[in-house]
Design a protein around this motif. Structure first.
Motif, PDB file in Angstrom:
ATOM      1  N   VAL A   1      -2.562  13.920  -1.239  1.00  0.00           N
ATOM      2  CA  VAL A   1      -2.702  15.353  -1.498  1.00  0.00           C
ATOM      3  C   VAL A   1      -1.452  15.893  -2.188  1.00  0.00           C
TER       4      VAL A   1
ATOM      5  N   ARG B   1       2.427   1.667  -3.478  1.00  0.00           N
ATOM      6  CA  ARG B   1       1.439   2.095  -4.476  1.00  0.00           C
ATOM      7  C   ARG B   1       0.992   3.536  -4.243  1.00  0.00           C
ATOM      8  N   ARG B   2       1.063   3.963  -3.005  1.00  0.00           N
ATOM      9  CA  ARG B   2       0.614   5.318  -2.706  1.00  0.00           C
ATOM     10  C   ARG B   2       1.684   6.356  -3.045  1.00  0.00           C
TER      11      ARG B   2
ATOM     12  N   GLN C   1      -6.837  12.280  -2.245  1.00  0.00           N
ATOM     13  CA  GLN C   1      -6.770  12.518  -0.798  1.00  0.00           C
ATOM     14  C   GLN C   1      -5.778  11.604  -0.084  1.00  0.00           C
ATOM     15  N   LEU C   2      -5.379  10.527  -0.763  1.00  0.00           N
ATOM     16  CA  LEU C   2      -4.390   9.634  -0.147  1.00  0.00           C
ATOM     17  C   LEU C   2      -3.084  10.352   0.119  1.00  0.00           C
TER      18      LEU C   2
ATOM     19  N   ARG D   1      -6.463   9.506 -12.773  1.00  0.00           N
ATOM     20  CA  ARG D   1      -6.342   8.980 -11.407  1.00  0.00           C
ATOM     21  C   ARG D   1      -4.903   8.553 -11.125  1.00  0.00           C
TER      22      ARG D   1
ATOM     23  N   LEU E   1      -7.541  -1.099  -1.653  1.00  0.00           N
ATOM     24  CA  LEU E   1      -6.208  -1.608  -1.340  1.00  0.00           C
ATOM     25  C   LEU E   1      -5.314  -1.503  -2.583  1.00  0.00           C
TER      26      LEU E   1
ATOM     27  N   ILE F   1      -5.389   0.703  -4.971  1.00  0.00           N
ATOM     28  CA  ILE F   1      -4.902   2.048  -5.298  1.00  0.00           C
ATOM     29  C   ILE F   1      -4.099   2.672  -4.162  1.00  0.00           C
ATOM     30  N   GLY F   2      -3.786   1.883  -3.133  1.00  0.00           N
ATOM     31  CA  GLY F   2      -2.825   2.378  -2.147  1.00  0.00           C
ATOM     32  C   GLY F   2      -3.356   2.646  -0.753  1.00  0.00           C
ATOM     33  N   TYR F   3      -4.593   2.222  -0.463  1.00  0.00           N
ATOM     34  CA  TYR F   3      -5.087   2.367   0.912  1.00  0.00           C
ATOM     35  C   TYR F   3      -4.506   1.243   1.758  1.00  0.00           C
TER      36      TYR F   3
ATOM     37  N   PRO G   1      -6.366  10.112   4.138  1.00  0.00           N
ATOM     38  CA  PRO G   1      -7.608  10.750   3.712  1.00  0.00           C
ATOM     39  C   PRO G   1      -8.682  10.604   4.788  1.00  0.00           C
TER      40      PRO G   1
ATOM     41  N   ALA H   1       0.838  -1.198   0.000  1.00  0.00           N
ATOM     42  CA  ALA H   1       0.000   0.000   0.000  1.00  0.00           C
ATOM     43  C   ALA H   1       0.877   1.253   0.000  1.00  0.00           C
ATOM     44  N   ASP H   2       1.951   1.220   0.799  1.00  0.00           N
ATOM     45  CA  ASP H   2       2.864   2.379   0.858  1.00  0.00           C
ATOM     46  C   ASP H   2       3.520   2.619  -0.505  1.00  0.00           C
TER      47      ASP H   2
ATOM     48  N   ILE I   1     -15.084  10.066   2.590  1.00  0.00           N
ATOM     49  CA  ILE I   1     -15.240   9.888   1.142  1.00  0.00           C
ATOM     50  C   ILE I   1     -15.389   8.418   0.738  1.00  0.00           C
TER      51      ILE I   1
ATOM     52  N   GLU J   1     -10.999  12.007  -6.239  1.00  0.00           N
ATOM     53  CA  GLU J   1     -10.761  12.484  -4.863  1.00  0.00           C
ATOM     54  C   GLU J   1     -10.286  11.352  -3.958  1.00  0.00           C
ATOM     55  N   ILE J   2     -10.877  10.157  -4.176  1.00  0.00           N
ATOM     56  CA  ILE J   2     -10.470   9.003  -3.349  1.00  0.00           C
ATOM     57  C   ILE J   2      -8.967   8.771  -3.503  1.00  0.00           C
ATOM     58  N   LYS J   3      -8.469   8.972  -4.716  1.00  0.00           N
ATOM     59  CA  LYS J   3      -7.035   8.790  -4.954  1.00  0.00           C
ATOM     60  C   LYS J   3      -6.239  10.003  -4.471  1.00  0.00           C
TER      61      LYS J   3
END
Lengths: 214, 396
Positions: A113, A82-83, A110-111, A152, B311, B313-315, B4, A79-80, B8, A106-108
């Motif tokens: 900013v 990919r973010r 806001q991860l 995105r 997950l 997309i990076g959560y 985040p 996750a780290d 949302i 926004e979902i992407k």
């Protein structure tokens, strides 16, 4: 650095990979590189994207991000990565179906900013989907969804960008606009691009061409 | 790392939110917690109510026996001799026997200047092991002017009943303990005055107890006789209701003071019932948490695609599980708080309406019940969080 170290799908015989320029080869992806992976159907193009993005693991060999073996990473480490470092445009887009395109962005966004909210509007205008921003993703055409999934992917910080047939639903003019945006953002971030497609993409200024099965 | 807001992504996760199993599990949890807290409070109440009348000590029952006085044996010496005591001690169902020895000289008690009261009384002594309340001050050595007394609480109650008719003040246990009682002891060989002070009250032994060392000394010094046969014997037994014991005593024509034994037994039964209620409460809590875990599995199954994409997309699963679990904290808090409130209400009513004349009880919940409620909230939240975490890490 991304190292693709002599991998092949475990569901391919080793003998079928002998002529590949990627399978069973050692590939070091340098920052800023623009690699085109040209691959006919059934040669494992989408599998490669999934291996590199960590959502499938049926391969032999090693993939390393900054010397860390991808197999040793747990769900939170992925996750780290990919973010913060690894962006992707899937062939099948993978947007949230019910929410609008704006919410998907926004979902992407806001991860991390990494970009201000206003960038969504301006990129949507550049790619011609600004009128669809408040439409649920499932009601958008494939072409619109493809452009949305490109936006995105670019909304995050990244050092590697994986593109799996990113323009398959776009006409040449729209593909050109999307390519320009991708290149602009990748160059700004000094990121490497790995673009996979059935054919050689003419508008992509590649620095290296790898044929998946020669 | 910036994260985040949950706002949302909330619509992506909670499809099936109105699931009935969720509400059943909350109601079940509430009932279970209520049963558990009530059982705990009742257990504490019972302890408080019967603390002063418990006849059990160190796991034994203590009962007193006398020889039955009938028209046939009225004229004879109906006291227990050494042979009687030996026979009693030899029985397998009797773990000990101690005679209640008494004074062989005359004793007159006065309550000093404060209370104009004087009466002939008797003094008795018993092995300290058989006495329910023995403070460290309960001992006497020759030359000591103050004799410690253990007074029957029944006697004090009796005194308080007749005292007003004689113009005497009624006494609380605390006041009675502060009254110095004059003990004038007179026998064939002389007389001596001692000061007696009540150091404890006994619920089990209806007598005025002094240390055995005092009685042995005084019988010899004032009357010139050793402490002799007793008319009452205390028995120590594992079960005062054992059929073997009752059969043996009936055969010997001994009379048993059983009222308090029965009370001790009913306390045990009550505590057993309440403990059973508590265990049932624990089971209901466990079932409710299990049901809630089914609800969570259902919720995760329904939003599996969305969770998977988040997950992808990076959560972080770690962050997501905390967010999902956090949503239920207020619900758990409310459920346990409602159960705690109901327990408090019932305890208040129990004390004010049913047990209104029992100062040893409180209208308020014991602090340990509050602690249990907090532990239950913690337990529910942790179980819930671990479950969500397990489910989310299982998605990948």
């Amino acid at each position: 650095m991304l190292q693709i170290d002599r991998i092949r799908p475990s569901f391919f015989e080793a003998s079928t990979c002998t002529h590949s320029e990627l399978w069973l080869q050692r590939i070091d992806v340098e920052p800023g590189e623009r690699i085109q992976i040209q691959a006919p159907s059934g040669s494992g193009k989408t599998s490669l994207t999934h291996f590199l993005y960590g959502i499938r693991k049926e391969y032999i060999g090693n993939i390393r991000y900054d010397e860390v073996d991808a197999r040793s990473m747990d769900a939170d480490a992925w996750a780290d990565l990919r973010r913060e470092k690894l962006a992707v445009v899937f062939q099948d887009m993978r947007l949230f179906a019910e929410p609008t395109l704006r919410t998907n962005f926004e979902i992407k966004r806001q991860l991390t900013v990494h970009h201000p909210e206003s960038v969504i509007e301006s990129w949507a205008i550049r790619l011609g989907i600004e009128h669809r921003l408040d439409t649920p993703a499932k009601l958008c055409s494939y072409g619109e969804q493809q452009r949305a999934s490109i936006i995105r992917a670019l909304l995050q910080p990244f050092r590697w960008l994986l593109l799996d047939e990113p323009f398959s639903h776009l006409d040449d003019a729209n593909a050109k606009k999307a390519m320009d945006l991708i290149l602009e953002e990748s160059e700004r971030q000094g990121a490497a691009i790995l673009l996979s497609d059935l054919e050689i993409v003419p508008q992509y200024p590649r620095t290296r061409l790898l044929r998946l099965l020669a | 790392m910036k994260q985040p807001s949950f706002h949302i992504i909330k619509p992506l996760l909670l499809s099936g939110e109105r699931s009935a199993s969720r509400w059943f599990s909350f109601v079940g949890l509430g009932i279970g917690v209520l049963l558990l807290l009530l059982a705990q409070q009742l257990f504490i109440d019972i302890q408080a109510l019967v603390k002063q009348t418990s006849i059990r000590k160190n796991g034994f029952d203590y009962i007193s026996v006398t020889k039955q006085i009938t028209n046939d044996n009225m004229g004879r010496d109906n006291r227990f001799g050494p042979a009687d005591l030996d026979t009693l001690r030899q029985q397998p169902f009797i773990q000990g026997a101690a005679p209640l020895i008494s004074n062989r000289f005359e004793v007159v008690a006065t309550a000093g200047d404060q209370i104009p009261f004087a009466s002939d009384i008797f003094l008795e002594a018993l092995e300290t092991d058989f006495i329910d309340t023995v403070p460290p001050s309960f001992n006497w050595q020759p030359g000591q002017p103050i004799v410690p007394l253990i007074f029957s609480s029944d006697f004090l109650e009796m005194y308080n009943v007749f005292a007003p008719s004689y113009g005497l003040p009624q006494l609380s246990m605390e006041t009675a303990s502060n009254v110095i009682i004059g003990l004038r002891c007179e026998g064939q060989k002389g007389a001596q005055v001692f000061r007696g002070q009540i150091v404890a009250f006994s619920d089990r032994i209806n007598s005025l107890l002094v240390p055995k060392s005092f009685l042995d000394w005084a019988n010899e010094a004032l009357e010139g006789l050793p402490s002799a046969n007793a008319s009452r014997v205390y028995l120590k037994t594992l079960d005062a209701n054992s059929p073997d014991l009752l059969h043996f005593l009936a055969q010997k024509n001994y009379r048993v003071n059983k009222e308090k034994t029965a009370f001790g037994r009913s306390k045990q039964i009550l505590q057993g019932v309440v403990a059973g209620l508590g265990i049932f409460g624990i089971l209901v809590v466990a079932l409710a948490l299990l049901l809630f875990s089914f609800y969570l599995q259902l919720m995760v199954a329904r939003s599996r695609d969305n969770l998977q994409l988040l997950l992808t997309i990076g959560y972080r699963p770690d962050w997501l599980s905390k967010q999902v679990a956090r949503r239920f904290i207020p619900v758990y808090f409310v459920v346990v708080a409602v159960a705690l409130g109901l327990t408090q209400l019932l305890q208040y009513l129990f004390h004010q309406v049913i047990m209104y004349n029992r100062p040893e009880l409180s209208s308020w919940l014991d602090p340990s019940v509050w602690i249990t409620a907090l532990v239950l909230i913690g337990l529910s939240v942790t179980t819930n969080w671990r479950m969500v975490r397990k489910l989310l890490y299982g998605i990948r």
